[in-house]
Design a protein around this motif. Structure first.
Motif, PDB file in Angstrom:
ATOM      1  N   ASP A 196       5.286   2.280   8.384  1.00  0.00           N
ATOM      2  CA  ASP A 196       5.563   2.894   7.073  1.00  0.00           C
ATOM      3  C   ASP A 196       4.442   3.839   6.658  1.00  0.00           C
ATOM      4  N   LEU A 197       3.195   3.499   7.017  1.00  0.00           N
ATOM      5  CA  LEU A 197       2.086   4.389   6.641  1.00  0.00           C
ATOM      6  C   LEU A 197       2.074   5.630   7.545  1.00  0.00           C
ATOM      7  N   VAL A 198       2.399   5.435   8.805  1.00  0.00           N
ATOM      8  CA  VAL A 198       2.484   6.597   9.708  1.00  0.00           C
ATOM      9  C   VAL A 198       3.563   7.552   9.171  1.00  0.00           C
ATOM     10  N   ALA A 199       4.718   6.998   8.781  1.00  0.00           N
ATOM     11  CA  ALA A 199       5.804   7.840   8.260  1.00  0.00           C
ATOM     12  C   ALA A 199       5.404   8.522   6.957  1.00  0.00           C
ATOM     13  N   PHE A 240       0.836  -1.206   0.000  1.00  0.00           N
ATOM     14  CA  PHE A 240       0.000   0.000   0.000  1.00  0.00           C
ATOM     15  C   PHE A 240       0.876   1.262   0.000  1.00  0.00           C
ATOM     16  N   VAL A 241       1.893   1.271   0.831  1.00  0.00           N
ATOM     17  CA  VAL A 241       2.756   2.467   0.882  1.00  0.00           C
ATOM     18  C   VAL A 241       3.603   2.558  -0.399  1.00  0.00           C
ATOM     19  N   GLN A 242       4.006   1.406  -0.942  1.00  0.00           N
ATOM     20  CA  GLN A 242       4.728   1.454  -2.235  1.00  0.00           C
ATOM     21  C   GLN A 242       3.853   2.132  -3.293  1.00  0.00           C
ATOM     22  N   LEU A 243       2.567   1.781  -3.286  1.00  0.00           N
ATOM     23  CA  LEU A 243       1.648   2.384  -4.257  1.00  0.00           C
ATOM     24  C   LEU A 243       1.518   3.885  -4.006  1.00  0.00           C
ATOM     25  N   LEU A 244       1.369   4.276  -2.731  1.00  0.00           N
ATOM     26  CA  LEU A 244       1.268   5.715  -2.421  1.00  0.00           C
ATOM     27  C   LEU A 244       2.488   6.451  -2.944  1.00  0.00           C
TER      28      LEU A 244
END
Ligand code: SAM
Length: 453
Positions: A257-260, A228-232
């Motif tokens: 990773d999403l918080v960051a 998910f974060v890679q996609l973001l």
């Protein structure tokens, strides 16, 4: 016989599914009409999350069937979550339906309509209801069509990135209506985003039943980052895309990773939705929610550390079976303490087939109603307080569409996802605009464009 109206119930995922069906129908030569009275075909894209949503769609379908009796050539279809949830039993209540289409079959609607119209052109008896409720491998890849070239650009567009849910909250019907989690390939999503941006889109909202679970079964972690974060990150790199949002996430999807990402990816803005459901650990366990009030609270703190200006919204269910006064008090105190500025507050609705439907100790309607009202008052207090604090400040606003009233105003959103109404020409649609906030209410802000000398 080719004017189609789609009426959508429920969440943004349903809106997006309807849009994709509309785009397929247009490509097949059907005309999409806004006014139901002008349509030869009405499709109801339904929701099953709460009983009220099902009752509304059911009432509407019954009403449309009366119109069918006056004009047998008029066609009515029920699509989506209620169709999937109730299956062919729905035909006992609505025997005159022409189409019954499940959540993995939206892309089949044009063929099914073509078939119905072809059969109808003969003079024989009314064709039987066309039913397709099966699962279909790869159906998550079919929700991709947007408005046709030549239409006004959508400043803000949805992209469906995954379907289904594996969380199995005990209150929720979604695993039954949407099936197992299935994600789209990242390259396809990025390509869809590029095409939208080339067409004028400036904000993309990524959609999934549990959007933060994107790709967790299909794609590997890279450098400690979830798919998910890679996609973001890949979307964040697109020039001319100003903002990226996502819904609906799960608190357990907010990994480090999403918080960051809220610190490192400015296009995310300062807004996060974290469905809490309850502030009582006992009720959270009964709901099969894999966090505690304390760990949820710490997650909010971490997000505020990463991004001090953060705005938060949540989902709460009051009146879950067994919710004692002390459980509700824990929810109310946490809700007040965090100070959410936005929230979707629901009274528990029994969904047949879910584990919670079998639970004892039902909460009477008047108690659930009183709890709902209490949370609503707390929400209004925090929303107004935080909105009022913006009066006099200058906010970066993305103007999204002309406001319905009064004419000449635009409607945009701040980085914290608050609505702002302001006077400005339509050429500013899609342009990041500095707006001085002049007025605040619970639900929205008003402002004026800051003109640089
Ligand atoms: N991602 C979300 C989450 O973390 O649970 C799920 C989104 S769900 C489709 C939308 C919201 O509907 C839920 O968060 C929940 O508050 C509400 N909801 C679901 N089932 C419900 C029920 N049986 N009664 C009342 N509200 C319900």
């Amino acid at each position: 016989m080719n004017r189609v109206h789609i009426k959508t119930y429920g969440c943004q995922m349903n809106e997006r599914d309807s849009e994709a069906v509309a785009s397929l129908l247009r490509a097949r030569g059907y005309a999409m009409v806004e006014d139901e009275a002008e349509a030869d075909v009405v499709l109801l894209n339904t929701c099953a999350v709460r009983d009220l949503a099902e009752q509304k769609a059911m009432g509407k379908a019954a009403h449309l069937n009366k119109r069918k009796r006056r004009n047998p050539r008029f066609l009515v279809g029920v699509l989506g979550c209620m169709a999937q949830n109730r299956g062919v039993d729905l035909l006992d209540r609505l025997p005159d339906l022409d189409l019954l289409v499940g959540t993995q079959k939206f892309h089949r609607v044009p063929d099914m309509l073509d078939n119905l119209l072809a059969t109808q052109s003969g003079l024989g008896p009314r064709p039987k209801t066309l039913v397709d409720l099966d699962a279909e491998a790869g159906s998550q890849n079919e929700i991709r069509g947007h408005i046709s070239p030549g239409d006004a650009p959508q400043v803000s567009a949805y992209i469906s990135i995954m379907q289904g849910c594996n969380m199995h909250c005990t209150f929720c019907i979604v695993p039954k209506t949407r099936g197992e989690e299935r994600s789209r390939p990242m390259d396809d999503i990025v390509r869809e985003a590029e095409e939208l941006v080339a067409n004028g889109t400036r904000e993309i909202t990524l959609l999934g039943q549990i959007v933060t679970s994107y790709g967790r079964r299909e794609f590997p972690m890279v450098d400690g980052k979830t798919p998910f974060v890679q996609l973001l990150e890949r979307l964040h790199a697109l020039p001319n895309l100003h903002r990226i949002r996502f819904t609906s996430p799960h608190p357990s999807g907010y990994k480090p990773d999403l918080v960051a990402a809220f610190r490192d990816l400015p296009k995310l803005g300062e807004y996060a939705h974290l469905p809490l459901q309850s502030g009582s650990d006992r009720i959270l366990r009964a709901m099969n929610r894999p966090y505690t009030a304390d760990s949820y609270r710490r997650l909010i703190d971490k997000l505020r550390e990463a991004q001090p200006k953060m705005w938060f919204s949540t989902d709460i269910i009051v009146g879950f079976p067994g919710e004692a006064d002390a459980d509700f008090a824990a929810t109310r105190d946490l809700f007040d303490d965090i100070g959410f500025e936005m929230a979707y507050l629901f009274k528990y609705s029994t969904r047949t087939g879910t584990p919670a439907a079998e639970m004892e100790d039902r909460i009477p309607e008047d108690i659930a109603e009183a709890r709902h009202t209490e949370l609503m008052q707390i929400l209004e207090k925090h929303s107004l307080r935080r909105n009022e604090a913006l009066v006099g400040t200058v906010e970066e606003v993305l103007p999204q569409e002309p406001a319905r009233r009064p004419l000449g105003r635009l409607l945009g959103r701040t980085r914290g996802y608050r609505k702002v109404f302001f006077d400005a020409p339509e050429r500013l649609l899609g342009e990041l605009t500095q707006v001085r906030i002049t007025k605040a209410t619970v639900a929205a802000l008003e402002g004026e464009v800051v003109v640089n000398d």
